[in-house]
Design an enzyme around this catalytic site. Structure first.
Site, PDB file in Angstrom:
ATOM      1  CG  ASP A 246      37.147  42.409  37.156  1.00 32.31           C
ATOM      2  OD1 ASP A 246      37.627  42.402  36.179  1.00 32.31           O
ATOM      3  OD2 ASP A 246      37.220  41.354  37.935  1.00 32.31           O
TER       4      ASP A 246
ATOM      5  CG  ASP B 266      36.665  39.943  32.852  1.00 31.21           C
ATOM      6  OD1 ASP B 266      37.710  39.316  32.707  1.00 31.21           O
ATOM      7  OD2 ASP B 266      36.296  40.442  33.960  1.00 31.21           O
TER       8      ASP B 266
END
Length: 164
Positions: free
Chosen positions: A118, A140
């Site tokens: 991330d 995401d």
């Protein structure tokens, strides 16, 4: 282009863009050694290894937990693929493709790194307080866009699956 081809294209493009962005940030930009990189007053690039699921829930780095998460992800991708093949609208099919591509992209991270890469962080400074959103990646974002597309299609479009 048929709806199924549109969905498959969305899945493949999501996967390619997601993995390319992560590879570039890790191996070219070398985000691990840069720390937090301020891009705008409200957006930073920052490396976060997510060993849990969406939004960092269920953080557990044991092999059993990682195997369970991967098994659930594989089953979800299979179920979404079946749904995509049966879908009757382009909106639902593309939305499912975005979700599938994002899930596979994050699954590849989990296999390659033991965690999901991330890197995107939105934040807001109000007074003396800083409010952070979750650190996320392009996979995401594609999953969220896919869910929004499915919701839109379910309320506005024709039924996403033809009932026999």
């Amino acid at each position: 282009m048929t709806p199924l081809r549109s969905g498959l294209l969305a899945a493949v493009m999501t996967l390619i863009i997601d993995q390319a962005s992560k590879a570039w940030l890790l191996y070219v930009f070398d985000i691990a050694h840069r720390g937090t990189v301020r891009v705008t007053p409200f957006f930073d690039l920052v490396l976060a290894w997510n060993i849990g699921i969406s939004f960092g829930l269920f953080q557990n780095d044991s092999q059993a937990a990682q195997f369970t998460l991967m098994a659930v992800k594989v089953l979800a991708v299979i179920a979404l693929g079946i749904w995509m093949m049966r879908s009757q609208t382009r909106m639902a099919t593309v939305a499912l493709g975005l979700i599938i591509g994002g899930a596979v992209g994050n699954g590849i991270d989990r296999l390659a790194h033991g965690a999901v890469v991330d890197f995107a962080l939105f934040h807001l400074q109000i007074g003396g307080n800083t409010y952070n959103w979750y650190v996320f990646n392009l996979a995401d974002a594609a999953i969220v866009a896919g869910v929004i597309g499915l919701l839109y299609d379910s309320f506005v479009g024709v039924p996403a699956v033809k009932v026999p």
